[in-house]
Design a protein around this motif. Structure first.
Motif, PDB file in Angstrom:
ATOM      1  N   GLY A 187     -22.922 102.792  -1.081  1.00  0.00           N
ATOM      2  CA  GLY A 187     -23.106 103.730  -2.167  1.00  0.00           C
ATOM      3  C   GLY A 187     -23.928 104.872  -1.620  1.00  0.00           C
ATOM      4  N   VAL A 188     -23.678 106.072  -2.135  1.00  0.00           N
ATOM      5  CA  VAL A 188     -24.434 107.217  -1.651  1.00  0.00           C
ATOM      6  C   VAL A 188     -25.887 107.067  -2.088  1.00  0.00           C
ATOM      7  CG1 VAL A 188     -23.879 108.568  -3.715  1.00  0.00           C
ATOM      8  CG2 VAL A 188     -24.538 109.720  -1.612  1.00  0.00           C
ATOM      9  N   THR A 189     -26.809 107.430  -1.223  1.00  0.00           N
ATOM     10  CA  THR A 189     -28.213 107.396  -1.590  1.00  0.00           C
ATOM     11  C   THR A 189     -28.962 108.497  -0.859  1.00  0.00           C
ATOM     12  OG1 THR A 189     -30.089 105.943  -1.990  1.00  0.00           O
ATOM     13  CG2 THR A 189     -29.031 105.807   0.181  1.00  0.00           C
ATOM     14  N   VAL A 190     -30.238 108.628  -1.186  1.00  0.00           N
ATOM     15  CA  VAL A 190     -31.037 109.778  -0.751  1.00  0.00           C
ATOM     16  C   VAL A 190     -32.353 109.318  -0.177  1.00  0.00           C
ATOM     17  CG1 VAL A 190     -32.426 111.671  -1.676  1.00  0.00           C
ATOM     18  CG2 VAL A 190     -30.049 111.468  -2.331  1.00  0.00           C
ATOM     19  N   VAL A 191     -32.819 110.010   0.847  1.00  0.00           N
ATOM     20  CA  VAL A 191     -34.219 109.926   1.260  1.00  0.00           C
ATOM     21  C   VAL A 191     -34.813 111.309   1.070  1.00  0.00           C
ATOM     22  CG1 VAL A 191     -35.808 109.645   3.184  1.00  0.00           C
ATOM     23  CG2 VAL A 191     -33.939 108.026   2.876  1.00  0.00           C
ATOM     24  N   ALA A 192     -35.845 111.397   0.229  1.00  0.00           N
ATOM     25  CA  ALA A 192     -36.492 112.678  -0.071  1.00  0.00           C
ATOM     26  C   ALA A 192     -37.824 112.751   0.649  1.00  0.00           C
ATOM     27  CB  ALA A 192     -36.685 112.823  -1.574  1.00  0.00           C
ATOM     28  N   PHE A 193     -38.080 113.902   1.255  1.00  0.00           N
ATOM     29  CA  PHE A 193     -39.290 114.085   2.052  1.00  0.00           C
ATOM     30  C   PHE A 193     -40.350 114.850   1.257  1.00  0.00           C
ATOM     31  CE2 PHE A 193     -35.920 113.488   5.061  1.00  0.00           C
ATOM     32  CZ  PHE A 193     -36.478 112.776   6.101  1.00  0.00           C
ATOM     33  N   GLY A 194     -41.614 114.580   1.560  1.00  0.00           N
ATOM     34  CA  GLY A 194     -42.740 115.386   1.110  1.00  0.00           C
ATOM     35  C   GLY A 194     -42.817 115.583  -0.381  1.00  0.00           C
ATOM     36  N   SER A 195     -42.962 116.853  -0.809  1.00  0.00           N
ATOM     37  CA  SER A 195     -43.178 117.147  -2.217  1.00  0.00           C
ATOM     38  C   SER A 195     -41.954 116.882  -3.068  1.00  0.00           C
ATOM     39  CB  SER A 195     -43.605 118.609  -2.397  1.00  0.00           C
ATOM     40  OG  SER A 195     -42.567 119.484  -1.996  1.00  0.00           O
ATOM     41  N   MET A 196     -40.818 116.548  -2.434  1.00  0.00           N
ATOM     42  CA  MET A 196     -39.637 116.209  -3.214  1.00  0.00           C
ATOM     43  C   MET A 196     -39.878 114.981  -4.068  1.00  0.00           C
ATOM     44  SD  MET A 196     -37.303 118.449  -2.646  1.00  0.00           S
ATOM     45  CE  MET A 196     -35.901 117.596  -3.320  1.00  0.00           C
ATOM     46  N   VAL A 197     -40.996 114.255  -3.826  1.00  0.00           N
ATOM     47  CA  VAL A 197     -41.281 113.082  -4.646  1.00  0.00           C
ATOM     48  C   VAL A 197     -41.474 113.480  -6.101  1.00  0.00           C
ATOM     49  CG1 VAL A 197     -42.314 111.773  -2.772  1.00  0.00           C
ATOM     50  CG2 VAL A 197     -43.758 113.239  -4.179  1.00  0.00           C
ATOM     51  N   THR A 198     -41.784 114.749  -6.382  1.00  0.00           N
ATOM     52  CA  THR A 198     -42.044 115.176  -7.752  1.00  0.00           C
ATOM     53  C   THR A 198     -40.783 115.655  -8.449  1.00  0.00           C
ATOM     54  OG1 THR A 198     -42.515 117.439  -7.078  1.00  0.00           O
ATOM     55  CG2 THR A 198     -44.359 115.896  -7.099  1.00  0.00           C
ATOM     56  N   MET A 219     -28.346 110.661   2.541  1.00  0.00           N
ATOM     57  CA  MET A 219     -28.513 112.084   2.253  1.00  0.00           C
ATOM     58  C   MET A 219     -29.985 112.462   2.362  1.00  0.00           C
ATOM     59  SD  MET A 219     -27.012 113.999  -1.084  1.00  0.00           S
ATOM     60  CE  MET A 219     -25.606 112.872  -1.006  1.00  0.00           C
ATOM     61  N   LEU A 220     -30.287 113.530   3.064  1.00  0.00           N
ATOM     62  CA  LEU A 220     -31.664 113.974   3.257  1.00  0.00           C
ATOM     63  C   LEU A 220     -31.955 115.102   2.278  1.00  0.00           C
ATOM     64  CD1 LEU A 220     -31.668 114.157   7.170  1.00  0.00           C
ATOM     65  CD2 LEU A 220     -32.075 112.163   5.704  1.00  0.00           C
ATOM     66  N   MET A 221     -33.131 115.055   1.635  1.00  0.00           N
ATOM     67  CA  MET A 221     -33.556 116.137   0.739  1.00  0.00           C
ATOM     68  C   MET A 221     -34.969 116.558   1.100  1.00  0.00           C
ATOM     69  SD  MET A 221     -32.013 115.410  -3.058  1.00  0.00           S
ATOM     70  CE  MET A 221     -32.248 117.137  -3.490  1.00  0.00           C
ATOM     71  N   ALA A 222     -35.216 117.842   1.098  1.00  0.00           N
ATOM     72  CA  ALA A 222     -36.545 118.350   1.453  1.00  0.00           C
ATOM     73  C   ALA A 222     -36.726 119.721   0.817  1.00  0.00           C
ATOM     74  CB  ALA A 222     -36.698 118.448   2.968  1.00  0.00           C
ATOM     75  N   ARG A 223     -37.950 120.165   0.799  1.00  0.00           N
ATOM     76  CA  ARG A 223     -38.240 121.522   0.340  1.00  0.00           C
ATOM     77  C   ARG A 223     -38.527 122.395   1.561  1.00  0.00           C
ATOM     78  NH1 ARG A 223     -38.956 123.647  -4.389  1.00  0.00           N
ATOM     79  NH2 ARG A 223     -39.218 121.692  -5.504  1.00  0.00           N
ATOM     80  N   GLY A 269     -30.599 125.518   1.117  1.00  0.00           N
ATOM     81  CA  GLY A 269     -29.153 125.516   1.295  1.00  0.00           C
ATOM     82  C   GLY A 269     -28.623 124.116   1.547  1.00  0.00           C
ATOM     83  N   THR A 270     -27.356 124.064   1.967  1.00  0.00           N
ATOM     84  CA  THR A 270     -26.650 122.809   2.215  1.00  0.00           C
ATOM     85  C   THR A 270     -26.331 122.700   3.695  1.00  0.00           C
ATOM     86  OG1 THR A 270     -25.635 123.008   0.024  1.00  0.00           O
ATOM     87  CG2 THR A 270     -24.643 121.435   1.542  1.00  0.00           C
ATOM     88  N   TYR A 271     -26.622 121.566   4.282  1.00  0.00           N
ATOM     89  CA  TYR A 271     -26.464 121.390   5.735  1.00  0.00           C
ATOM     90  C   TYR A 271     -25.693 120.096   6.026  1.00  0.00           C
ATOM     91  CZ  TYR A 271     -30.132 124.947   5.892  1.00  0.00           C
ATOM     92  OH  TYR A 271     -30.850 126.107   5.731  1.00  0.00           O
ATOM     93  N   LEU A 272     -24.984 120.110   7.154  1.00  0.00           N
ATOM     94  CA  LEU A 272     -24.279 118.924   7.636  1.00  0.00           C
ATOM     95  C   LEU A 272     -24.962 118.462   8.909  1.00  0.00           C
ATOM     96  CD1 LEU A 272     -21.696 117.091   7.254  1.00  0.00           C
ATOM     97  CD2 LEU A 272     -20.570 118.602   8.895  1.00  0.00           C
ATOM     98  N   TYR A 273     -25.360 117.188   8.944  1.00  0.00           N
ATOM     99  CA  TYR A 273     -25.873 116.641  10.206  1.00  0.00           C
ATOM    100  C   TYR A 273     -24.832 115.694  10.794  1.00  0.00           C
ATOM    101  CZ  TYR A 273     -27.438 112.244   7.864  1.00  0.00           C
ATOM    102  OH  TYR A 273     -27.503 111.048   7.177  1.00  0.00           O
ATOM    103  N   PHE A 274     -24.772 115.629  12.110  1.00  0.00           N
ATOM    104  CA  PHE A 274     -23.771 114.793  12.766  1.00  0.00           C
ATOM    105  C   PHE A 274     -24.123 114.619  14.234  1.00  0.00           C
ATOM    106  CE2 PHE A 274     -21.641 118.378  14.861  1.00  0.00           C
ATOM    107  CZ  PHE A 274     -21.963 119.449  14.026  1.00  0.00           C
ATOM    108  N   ASP A 275     -23.363 113.732  14.878  1.00  0.00           N
ATOM    109  CA  ASP A 275     -23.471 113.531  16.321  1.00  0.00           C
ATOM    110  C   ASP A 275     -22.502 114.499  16.989  1.00  0.00           C
ATOM    111  OD1 ASP A 275     -23.344 112.763  18.950  1.00  0.00           O
ATOM    112  OD2 ASP A 275     -23.016 110.634  18.548  1.00  0.00           O
ATOM    113  N   GLY A 288     -23.616 113.169   7.939  1.00  0.00           N
ATOM    114  CA  GLY A 288     -24.271 113.065   6.636  1.00  0.00           C
ATOM    115  C   GLY A 288     -24.666 114.456   6.155  1.00  0.00           C
ATOM    116  N   ALA A 289     -25.224 114.549   4.963  1.00  0.00           N
ATOM    117  CA  ALA A 289     -25.590 115.827   4.354  1.00  0.00           C
ATOM    118  C   ALA A 289     -27.103 115.950   4.219  1.00  0.00           C
ATOM    119  CB  ALA A 289     -24.939 115.965   2.978  1.00  0.00           C
ATOM    120  N   MET A 290     -27.581 117.185   4.263  1.00  0.00           N
ATOM    121  CA  MET A 290     -28.984 117.478   3.968  1.00  0.00           C
ATOM    122  C   MET A 290     -29.036 118.633   2.969  1.00  0.00           C
ATOM    123  SD  MET A 290     -32.249 118.377   6.435  1.00  0.00           S
ATOM    124  CE  MET A 290     -31.804 120.057   6.867  1.00  0.00           C
TER     125      MET A 290
END
Length: 410
Positions: free
Chosen positions: A13-24, A77-81, A127-133, A147-149
């Motif tokens: 299932g799709v899921t997210v890891v949010a960094f830093g202030s994204m906790v709010t 999926m990575l999320m950050a500010r 913005g929207t970013y693609l991460y990959f090998d 994956g997406a960021m």
């Protein structure tokens, strides 16, 4: 000497890891999301897995695996500010060299088999970013290492750090009932209202060819691409019924709850997504914010392409009469499918099993909070948990199942 047999993993299932202030910030992924405090490090490894297709065929893949959720395709999926520091501890658990890159942002360089390395970089502009090998291109990416960021800007009411005047005007009009209430009734854009449609394709014969190579031997990209013919098309890791009914893939909300749909393409085919029941505004292409965010219902998405679209969540342009007088007409589902024919007819010409999903107006209520499932039961009527990873055993009825392999008994 071949790669060894596999260990079972549970459903994706799709899921997210949010960094830093994204906790709010509330997340559009409500189940399985994880948050890292400022200075926290995401542990991410590259592994071999078996990924179950929509017809229950297990297919050999490579996957990014994070310590909190295990291997996933696409990767977590990575999320950050914007401007906040991101730490990722990479480990290559496979036999050949692999890498992690976000073009224009960071590149780990090759990691040899068994090697670990920590990346530290500042979240780029909104913005929207693609991460990959990027190694042995495009093989390593197409085998599943992508994956997406999503990065939100440090300030402002749009998804971007430097919106163009018309994009800024569009978002300023949202929630302003004195400006254009007939076009944008309801709320301003809530940064939690993002959905990600990440397109990919799979040729199981090519993946099996890679699996049967001697350990540590990389396939020649020309050999991999020669006769490449995908049988499966994925939308954020799922197909057909499963991508159509997963609330974390199909956008939903009340009238007047605008959303952003971020579309990316990790595969080899150019896609042509087509949405029914509404028009979207194309607000950014490949990280460039649109000077003229015109409306459309079909857009082009080439390999490695990124297109952001604004969904107004207003009455469909061809709705008659409007508003519906019968409350029982809600929720109102509409379809999104790809006009690239093979993405709908591959693997036996079974139309509903390709890159397809829905979007849904939940209720005639204008603006938030979003109507609950209890108030307006969806025709889906399904437990969201069935789309989630729940165990280490195969669970075919839930859709995609992964099985991990390792090294050492070649």
């Amino acid at each position: 000497m071949k790669r060894r047999e596999f260990i079972k993993y549970g459903a994706y299932g799709v899921t997210v890891v949010a960094f830093g202030s994204m906790v709010t910030i509330p997340q559009f992924i409500k189940v399985g999301a994880a948050r890292l405090p400022n200075g926290g490090t995401l542990k991410l490894s590259m592994k071999e897995v078996l990924f179950e297709m929509v017809d229950k065929r297990p297919v050999y893949h490579w996957a990014f695996a994070d310590a909190m959720h295990g291997p996933r395709i696409p990767g977590v999926m990575l999320m950050a500010r914007e401007g906040e520091m991101i730490n990722i501890a990479l480990t290559n658990e496979m036999d050949e060299a692999h890498a992690f890159a976000i073009p224009g942002v960071v590149d780990s360089g090759p990691l040899a088999a068994g090697e670990s390395r920590t990346l530290t970089f500042a979240a780029p502009r909104g913005g929207t970013y693609l991460y990959f090998d990027p190694l042995n291109a495009p093989v390593n990416r197409v085998m599943g290492l992508y994956g997406a960021m999503i990065v939100l800007p440090a300030a402002g009411n749009t998804p971007y750090s430097d919106p163009t005047p018309l994009v800024q005007g569009l978002f300023d009009a949202l929630g302003d009932q004195g400006t254009m209430p007939e076009f944008f009734p309801g709320d301003a854009w809530d940064p939690a209202r993002n959905w990600v449609w990440l397109f990919a394709a799979v040729d199981h014969k090519k993946n099996e060819m890679v699996r049967n190579l001697p350990a540590g031997q990389a396939i020649d990209p020309e050999v991999f691409l020669d006769g490449y013919l995908p049988q499966y098309f994925l939308l954020t890791g799922k197909s057909g019924f499963f991508s159509s009914h997963d609330p974390e893939i199909f956008p939903h909300g009340n009238i007047g709850q605008p959303a952003i749909i971020r579309t990316l393409n990790a595969g080899l085919a150019t896609h042509s997504p087509h949405i029914h029941g509404t028009h979207l505004a194309q607000i950014a292409v490949d990280g460039v914010v649109a000077e003229n965010p015109f409306s459309l219902d079909t857009w082009s998405l080439p390999p490695l392409g990124r297109v952001d679209l604004f969904h107004p969540f207003v009455a469909p342009l061809d709705a008659f009469p409007w508003p519906p007088s019968n409350i029982l007409e809600f929720p109102m589902p509409f379809t999104m499918h790809c006009h690239t024919e093979m993405s709908q007819t591959a693997a036996g010409g079974n139309y509903p099993q390709g890159a397809v999903t829905d979007w849904e107006i939940r209720s005639p209520q204008v603006g938030g909070p979003e109507a609950s499932e209890e108030e307006f039961p969806s025709f889906r009527g399904m437990d969201p948990a069935m789309f989630k990873r729940t165990s280490t055993a195969g669970r075919g009825s839930a859709g995609h199942v992964a099985k991990e392999s390792g090294h050492g008994s070649h």
